[in-house]
Design a protein around this motif. Structure first.
Motif, PDB file in Angstrom:
ATOM      1  N   LEU A  26       0.821  -1.189   0.160  1.00  0.00           N
ATOM      2  CA  LEU A  26       0.010  -0.042   0.092  1.00  0.00           C
ATOM      3  C   LEU A  26       0.848   1.385   0.001  1.00  0.00           C
ATOM      4  O   LEU A  26       0.338   2.370  -0.287  1.00  0.00           O
ATOM      5  N   ARG A  85      -0.896   3.291  -4.799  1.00  0.00           N
ATOM      6  CA  ARG A  85      -1.493   4.372  -4.363  1.00  0.00           C
ATOM      7  C   ARG A  85      -2.419   5.291  -5.216  1.00  0.00           C
ATOM      8  O   ARG A  85      -3.468   5.620  -5.338  1.00  0.00           O
ATOM      9  N   LEU A  91      -5.379   3.170  -6.205  1.00  0.00           N
ATOM     10  CA  LEU A  91      -6.525   3.145  -5.396  1.00  0.00           C
ATOM     11  C   LEU A  91      -7.250   4.782  -5.325  1.00  0.00           C
ATOM     12  O   LEU A  91      -8.392   5.010  -5.281  1.00  0.00           O
ATOM     13  N   ASP A 111     -14.405   2.218  -1.915  1.00  0.00           N
ATOM     14  CA  ASP A 111     -13.843   2.561  -0.590  1.00  0.00           C
ATOM     15  C   ASP A 111     -13.984   1.236   0.279  1.00  0.00           C
ATOM     16  O   ASP A 111     -12.994   1.348   1.082  1.00  0.00           O
ATOM     17  N   ARG A 146     -10.458  -0.450  -0.350  1.00  0.00           N
ATOM     18  CA  ARG A 146      -9.617  -0.121   0.466  1.00  0.00           C
ATOM     19  C   ARG A 146      -9.559  -0.260   1.996  1.00  0.00           C
ATOM     20  O   ARG A 146      -8.309  -0.511   2.541  1.00  0.00           O
ATOM     21  N   THR A 163      -6.434  -2.432   3.855  1.00  0.00           N
ATOM     22  CA  THR A 163      -5.843  -1.868   5.154  1.00  0.00           C
ATOM     23  C   THR A 163      -5.878  -2.966   6.325  1.00  0.00           C
ATOM     24  O   THR A 163      -4.924  -3.244   7.061  1.00  0.00           O
TER      25      THR A 163
END
Length: 512
Positions: free
Chosen positions: A197, A203, A206, A267, A270, A274
């Motif tokens: 990430l 990045r 995303l 979203d 993502r 994480t």
């Protein structure tokens, strides 16, 4: 306004342009010490020369076998040729190793036989440890799950999570490891900020997901199409091979997320990323398993190391084409091996996913000298201080080539080595009998066939025809333990009529 290279360049300029300034610098800093000298680049060497002046008082330390930054401008020839560039240079070889077990150093020395450089074989000062293992896995997820299980089992006997590390060649390989170890409730930390990430191309992708909106499945398909080399000339960004691999890993993770959440939004993806790739590294004192690339692991050490993804195309990396690049890949694997103190486990996968594609893989060609070294280690006559010298590796590999008409051993379907020879008909039948017996032994003991005996050992048995226990011990690959365990059955086969039936695994030889 300036970066680190500019600082070096400007400092060199000032020393070379102003003799009075240079003299003041040399008076203030009279003795210079440079560590990791194999990583010095031409600009740094020029600065050093300007700084030391005509009468250098200089000490450098370096290891040519750890020269792994040529891609970044480093040139190990400054270390190798320092005695020709400066007068009065004295070389002291530091060959005592206080980090790794004899078994791990044996494997590391074996890998160096793949280069033309003179290997400086290290001598161990630690007690014996377990013989390293090679694991063949179904795919990258099976590999990561297997590693997680082994780490969890080993941790159960005592110790800390930070006693373990998993090393891979590229950043893209870290994601599935972080995901599977996290699923097993194993805390992980990623070395050197190399998390997937954190990579700029990931990045950017995303951010684009959020900006464009729309179904995640469509965006993933568009992102995967951008990896097609033909798209690079049609407005798609051109990525290096490693950066493209990072994007392909993002696509794979996106499809895994959609298998869990078919209507998932960008979203939500993502947030899932994480969580799945969580990095609990909060400092040096955090108790977590370290995930790292080979490059980022340099200079570090752990009691228990897993080196994963040892496949052709990754180790050595597929874009290493020149002899120098190939040699650097060998040194990089040597660095990875020598991060381990006591236990070293190697693994590779028969299939690996790149985005939505699943590709058949072969084991790394660098595992061939490893397998030879492992055979020697297992056959060590005593458990203490086993010897795996470069000469021993060369002798064993020369035997493999001698039974194949002088050609290098060929890769079999499973990534192992195969060999053929000009044996006469009866000799070939005896080899076939021994192979059939070895296959039964492998099934009875649950060990791979090459662990019992290599093909080269079987051929040497037939060619030399040992008649008793003492003569068996003269055959490469036969130590006292194997002679005691397997000797009677092998001698029985060698005395048998080659046209007879194949002996089965039986008696003491199958029970041990």
């Amino acid at each position: 306004m300036i970066d680190f290279d500019d600082l070096l360049r400007l400092a060199t300029r000032d020393l070379e342009a102003d003799p009075e300034y240079a003299a003041a610098r040399r008076w203030r800093f009279r003795h210079l010490f440079v560590d990791e000298f194999q990583d010095v680049n031409p600009l740094q060497f020029r600065l050093l020369g300007a700084w030391t002046g005509p009468d250098p008082d200089l000490c450098v330390v370096g290891d040519p076998n750890q020269a792994i930054y040529a891609w970044n401008g480093a040139d190990s020839r400054f270390l190798d040729g320092l005695d020709t560039m400066l007068d009065g240079v004295r070389t002291v070889e530091l060959t005592e190793n206080y980090r790794s077990s004899p078994q791990i150093l044996g494997l590391a020395n074996a890998v160096l036989t793949e280069t033309t450089a003179r290997p400086m074989e290290l001598r161990p000062n630690r007690p014996d440890g377990p013989v390293p293992e090679v694991l063949e896995c179904t795919d990258e997820e099976h590999e990561a799950t297997t590693i997680a299980g082994r780490i969890r089992d080993a941790k159960a006997t005592g110790g800390r999570w930070r006693d373990f590390a998993v090393l891979v060649r590229t950043n893209a390989q870290l994601a599935v490891l972080a995901e599977r170890l996290g699923a097993a409730n194993i805390p992980v930390a990623t070395r050197g900020g190399a998390r997937l990430l954190d990579q700029p191309e990931v990045r950017d992708a995303l951010r684009a997901f959020t900006a464009k909106g729309g179904p995640l499945t469509v965006q993933l398909a568009d992102l995967e199409r951008s990896l097609d080399p033909e798209q690079a000339g049609r407005g798609a960004p051109h990525l290096t091979a490693e950066r493209a691999a990072n994007v392909a890993e993002l696509v794979r993770l996106g499809r895994e997320f959609l298998s869990l959440e078919p209507e998932g939004r960008p979203d939500e993806f993502r947030q899932w990323l994480t969580s799945a790739l969580r990095n609990d590294a909060g400092g040096a004192d955090v108790d977590a398993v370290e995930l790292s690339t080979f490059h980022a692991a340099k200079g570090l050490e752990w009691p228990d190391v897993h080196v994963a993804g040892l496949e052709d195309g990754l180790v050595p990396i597929r874009f290493a084409e020149s002899d120098d690049q190939q040699a650097e890949e060998v040194r990089l694997l040597y660095v990875a091996f020598t991060r381990a103190e006591r236990r070293l486990t190697l693994s590779w996968a028969r299939r690996r996913s790149f985005g939505s594609r699943s590709v058949n893989r072969r084991s790394s060609p660098l595992l061939e000298p490893v397998e030879v070294a492992l055979s020697i280690l297992r056959d060590a006559s005593t458990p203490a201080s086993p010897t795996v010298s470069a000469e021993a590796i060369r002798r064993q590999r020369a035997l493999l080539r001698s039974v194949d008409g002088g050609r290098p051993p060929r890769r079999g379907r499973s990534g192992g080595r195969t060999a053929s020879t000009d044996l006469d008909e009866d000799q070939q039948r005896l080899v076939d009998l021994l192979k059939a017996w070895r296959r039964d032994q492998a099934k009875a003991t649950g060990a791979p066939a090459f662990v019992i005996f290599s093909d080269a050992t079987l051929v040497e048995l037939v060619l030399t025809a040992p008649a008793d226990h003492q003569e068996l011990l003269q055959v490469n690959g036969f130590g006292p333990v194997k002679a005691q365990r397997f000797g009677p059955a092998v001698l029985e086969i060698l005395r048998s009529d080659p046209k007879g039936e194949v002996p089965s695994a039986r008696g003491d030889s199958a029970a041990g």
